[in-house]
Design a protein around this motif. Sequence first.
Motif, PDB file in Angstrom:
ATOM      1  N   TYR A 151       4.157  -0.206   3.563  1.00  0.00           N
ATOM      2  CA  TYR A 151       5.498  -0.690   3.217  1.00  0.00           C
ATOM      3  C   TYR A 151       5.542  -2.183   2.881  1.00  0.00           C
ATOM      4  O   TYR A 151       6.576  -2.674   2.419  1.00  0.00           O
ATOM      5  CB  TYR A 151       6.436  -0.413   4.393  1.00  0.00           C
ATOM      6  N   LEU A 152       4.425  -2.905   3.078  1.00  0.00           N
ATOM      7  CA  LEU A 152       4.340  -4.310   2.696  1.00  0.00           C
ATOM      8  C   LEU A 152       3.422  -4.524   1.497  1.00  0.00           C
ATOM      9  O   LEU A 152       3.158  -5.661   1.101  1.00  0.00           O
ATOM     10  CB  LEU A 152       3.853  -5.153   3.884  1.00  0.00           C
ATOM     11  N   GLY A 153       2.899  -3.427   0.936  1.00  0.00           N
ATOM     12  CA  GLY A 153       2.053  -3.519  -0.242  1.00  0.00           C
ATOM     13  C   GLY A 153       0.571  -3.615   0.045  1.00  0.00           C
ATOM     14  O   GLY A 153      -0.221  -3.886  -0.872  1.00  0.00           O
ATOM     15  N   ASN A 154       0.169  -3.382   1.284  1.00  0.00           N
ATOM     16  CA  ASN A 154      -1.246  -3.449   1.652  1.00  0.00           C
ATOM     17  C   ASN A 154      -1.936  -2.111   1.404  1.00  0.00           C
ATOM     18  O   ASN A 154      -1.407  -1.058   1.776  1.00  0.00           O
ATOM     19  CB  ASN A 154      -1.393  -3.807   3.133  1.00  0.00           C
ATOM     20  N   GLU A 155      -3.119  -2.146   0.797  1.00  0.00           N
ATOM     21  CA  GLU A 155      -3.904  -0.921   0.616  1.00  0.00           C
ATOM     22  C   GLU A 155      -4.465  -0.469   1.973  1.00  0.00           C
ATOM     23  O   GLU A 155      -5.095  -1.257   2.676  1.00  0.00           O
ATOM     24  CB  GLU A 155      -5.064  -1.154  -0.349  1.00  0.00           C
ATOM     25  N   LYS A 166       1.976  -0.842  -5.964  1.00  0.00           N
ATOM     26  CA  LYS A 166       2.239  -1.824  -4.915  1.00  0.00           C
ATOM     27  C   LYS A 166       3.667  -2.362  -5.008  1.00  0.00           C
ATOM     28  O   LYS A 166       4.322  -2.589  -3.988  1.00  0.00           O
ATOM     29  CB  LYS A 166       1.208  -2.949  -4.994  1.00  0.00           C
ATOM     30  N   ALA A 167       4.139  -2.543  -6.230  1.00  0.00           N
ATOM     31  CA  ALA A 167       5.516  -2.996  -6.402  1.00  0.00           C
ATOM     32  C   ALA A 167       6.506  -1.987  -5.844  1.00  0.00           C
ATOM     33  O   ALA A 167       7.474  -2.365  -5.158  1.00  0.00           O
ATOM     34  CB  ALA A 167       5.800  -3.253  -7.883  1.00  0.00           C
ATOM     35  N   ARG A 168       6.278  -0.695  -6.113  1.00  0.00           N
ATOM     36  CA  ARG A 168       7.186   0.327  -5.598  1.00  0.00           C
ATOM     37  C   ARG A 168       7.168   0.336  -4.056  1.00  0.00           C
ATOM     38  O   ARG A 168       8.194   0.553  -3.424  1.00  0.00           O
ATOM     39  CB  ARG A 168       6.796   1.710  -6.126  1.00  0.00           C
ATOM     40  N   ALA A 169       6.012   0.126  -3.459  1.00  0.00           N
ATOM     41  CA  ALA A 169       5.916   0.082  -1.998  1.00  0.00           C
ATOM     42  C   ALA A 169       6.694  -1.104  -1.440  1.00  0.00           C
ATOM     43  O   ALA A 169       7.464  -0.972  -0.476  1.00  0.00           O
ATOM     44  CB  ALA A 169       4.457   0.010  -1.561  1.00  0.00           C
ATOM     45  N   ILE A 170       6.507  -2.270  -2.052  1.00  0.00           N
ATOM     46  CA  ILE A 170       7.137  -3.490  -1.548  1.00  0.00           C
ATOM     47  C   ILE A 170       8.651  -3.446  -1.713  1.00  0.00           C
ATOM     48  O   ILE A 170       9.404  -3.735  -0.775  1.00  0.00           O
ATOM     49  CB  ILE A 170       6.550  -4.717  -2.271  1.00  0.00           C
ATOM     50  N   GLU A 171       9.122  -3.082  -2.910  1.00  0.00           N
ATOM     51  CA  GLU A 171      10.562  -3.146  -3.159  1.00  0.00           C
ATOM     52  C   GLU A 171      11.338  -2.067  -2.403  1.00  0.00           C
ATOM     53  O   GLU A 171      12.516  -2.260  -2.074  1.00  0.00           O
ATOM     54  CB  GLU A 171      10.845  -3.037  -4.663  1.00  0.00           C
ATOM     55  N   ASN A 172      10.674  -0.948  -2.102  1.00  0.00           N
ATOM     56  CA  ASN A 172      11.332   0.140  -1.381  1.00  0.00           C
ATOM     57  C   ASN A 172      10.990   0.169   0.105  1.00  0.00           C
ATOM     58  O   ASN A 172      11.476   1.030   0.836  1.00  0.00           O
ATOM     59  CB  ASN A 172      10.973   1.486  -2.027  1.00  0.00           C
ATOM     60  N   MET A 173      10.141  -0.756   0.543  1.00  0.00           N
ATOM     61  CA  MET A 173       9.705  -0.830   1.944  1.00  0.00           C
ATOM     62  C   MET A 173       9.274   0.549   2.432  1.00  0.00           C
ATOM     63  O   MET A 173       9.717   1.036   3.472  1.00  0.00           O
ATOM     64  CB  MET A 173      10.793  -1.419   2.827  1.00  0.00           C
ATOM     65  N   SER A 174       8.385   1.165   1.666  1.00  0.00           N
ATOM     66  CA  SER A 174       7.984   2.542   1.937  1.00  0.00           C
ATOM     67  C   SER A 174       6.490   2.712   1.742  1.00  0.00           C
ATOM     68  O   SER A 174       5.886   2.077   0.866  1.00  0.00           O
ATOM     69  CB  SER A 174       8.719   3.492   0.985  1.00  0.00           C
ATOM     70  N   TYR A 175       5.889   3.581   2.557  1.00  0.00           N
ATOM     71  CA  TYR A 175       4.533   4.024   2.259  1.00  0.00           C
ATOM     72  C   TYR A 175       4.525   4.673   0.877  1.00  0.00           C
ATOM     73  O   TYR A 175       5.482   5.357   0.478  1.00  0.00           O
ATOM     74  CB  TYR A 175       4.069   5.057   3.279  1.00  0.00           C
ATOM     75  N   VAL A 176       3.428   4.460   0.143  1.00  0.00           N
ATOM     76  CA  VAL A 176       3.250   5.069  -1.176  1.00  0.00           C
ATOM     77  C   VAL A 176       1.850   5.666  -1.242  1.00  0.00           C
ATOM     78  O   VAL A 176       0.877   5.034  -0.828  1.00  0.00           O
ATOM     79  CB  VAL A 176       3.423   4.031  -2.307  1.00  0.00           C
ATOM     80  N   ILE A 177       1.756   6.878  -1.771  1.00  0.00           N
ATOM     81  CA  ILE A 177       0.454   7.455  -2.094  1.00  0.00           C
ATOM     82  C   ILE A 177       0.448   7.790  -3.577  1.00  0.00           C
ATOM     83  O   ILE A 177       1.365   8.448  -4.083  1.00  0.00           O
ATOM     84  CB  ILE A 177       0.128   8.698  -1.232  1.00  0.00           C
ATOM     85  N   GLY A 178      -0.561   7.264  -4.286  1.00  0.00           N
ATOM     86  CA  GLY A 178      -0.723   7.540  -5.705  1.00  0.00           C
ATOM     87  C   GLY A 178      -2.037   8.255  -5.939  1.00  0.00           C
ATOM     88  O   GLY A 178      -3.097   7.728  -5.593  1.00  0.00           O
ATOM     89  N   VAL A 179      -1.976   9.441  -6.507  1.00  0.00           N
ATOM     90  CA  VAL A 179      -3.174  10.263  -6.715  1.00  0.00           C
ATOM     91  C   VAL A 179      -3.380  10.490  -8.205  1.00  0.00           C
ATOM     92  O   VAL A 179      -2.555  11.109  -8.882  1.00  0.00           O
ATOM     93  CB  VAL A 179      -3.069  11.609  -5.970  1.00  0.00           C
ATOM     94  N   ASN A 180      -4.497   9.978  -8.707  1.00  0.00           N
ATOM     95  CA  ASN A 180      -4.836  10.049 -10.125  1.00  0.00           C
ATOM     96  C   ASN A 180      -6.117  10.872 -10.312  1.00  0.00           C
ATOM     97  O   ASN A 180      -6.843  11.121  -9.351  1.00  0.00           O
ATOM     98  CB  ASN A 180      -5.028   8.624 -10.663  1.00  0.00           C
ATOM     99  N   ARG A 181      -6.394  11.263 -11.532  1.00  0.00           N
ATOM    100  CA  ARG A 181      -7.605  12.017 -11.843  1.00  0.00           C
ATOM    101  C   ARG A 181      -8.711  11.082 -12.327  1.00  0.00           C
ATOM    102  O   ARG A 181      -8.476   9.892 -12.602  1.00  0.00           O
ATOM    103  CB  ARG A 181      -7.342  13.090 -12.892  1.00  0.00           C
ATOM    104  N   THR A 182      -9.912  11.615 -12.453  1.00  0.00           N
ATOM    105  CA  THR A 182     -11.043  10.896 -13.024  1.00  0.00           C
ATOM    106  C   THR A 182     -11.544  11.650 -14.261  1.00  0.00           C
ATOM    107  O   THR A 182     -10.999  12.684 -14.646  1.00  0.00           O
ATOM    108  CB  THR A 182     -12.200  10.788 -12.007  1.00  0.00           C
TER     109      THR A 182
END
Length: 260
Positions: free
Chosen positions: A215-219, A181-197
């Motif tokens: 880009y505002l940090g909203n999921e 969320k921090a990376r999205a907010i500070e860069n004003m960019s969509y972010v997709i994070g894909v992790n494993r289980t």
Amino acid sequence: MKNELNVVGIQADLFWENPKKNLVFFENEIAKLSSETDLVVLPEMFTTGFTMSPKNIAESLDGASVKWMKTIAKKYDLAITGSLIIKHKNNYHNRLLFVHPSGEIETYDKRHSFTLAGENKVYTSGKEKLIVDFKGWKICPLICYDLRFPVWARNTEDYDLLIYMANWPVARVKAWDTLLKARAIENMSYVIGVNRTGSDANNYKYSGNSLIIDYLGNEISNLPKNQVGIISAFINREKQDNIREKLGFLNDRDSFSIDF
């Protein structure tokens, strides 16, 4: 140029050091996706899990997994990205591949090796950031531990989408959620994070927590913990551009250079 992209991340319980089983799983999941899908994001080391024993499973850029990615991209007319173990000359790399629908490949080697697991002793780090031009979108794809280093992700290129693929353990998943969320907010960019289980052979546990963030940090898309499945969203560049212009935060960013 496309104003909206349909992006998908596949959260999986990876088969340890078993590329064949992992490729079968991911192809089955991709076959279920909408024909409107533009981009599929897979986890870090999606063919093997996060192993420090690459000797018998590393591939070349002509290897079976890379050919699979090219086949999938062409067959389903989409871009696909994930990292896997690539051997080049005498070095091993945790290498991200971004494969376009045409089969064209762009690559990025993980910049920040995870020293806590000894990754720096096994894999050669990269020194070049990759910015992909896909359907008029500028995309910056990064890998796992890179998430902890905001300078490397800083949006000096005016990219539109930031990608992180990971094997991020449950013990530190709060940092995963917070930093995405921090990376999205500070860069004003969509972010997709894909992790494993699931759990790997070293008994490290992973809960997933894959996210798409605006880009505002909203999921805008997420998955319950420990669930195999997908996250997906239509992301809109015009909306992002309008907010960037209205708020102007990126105009005030610092100038800097990175020394290696």
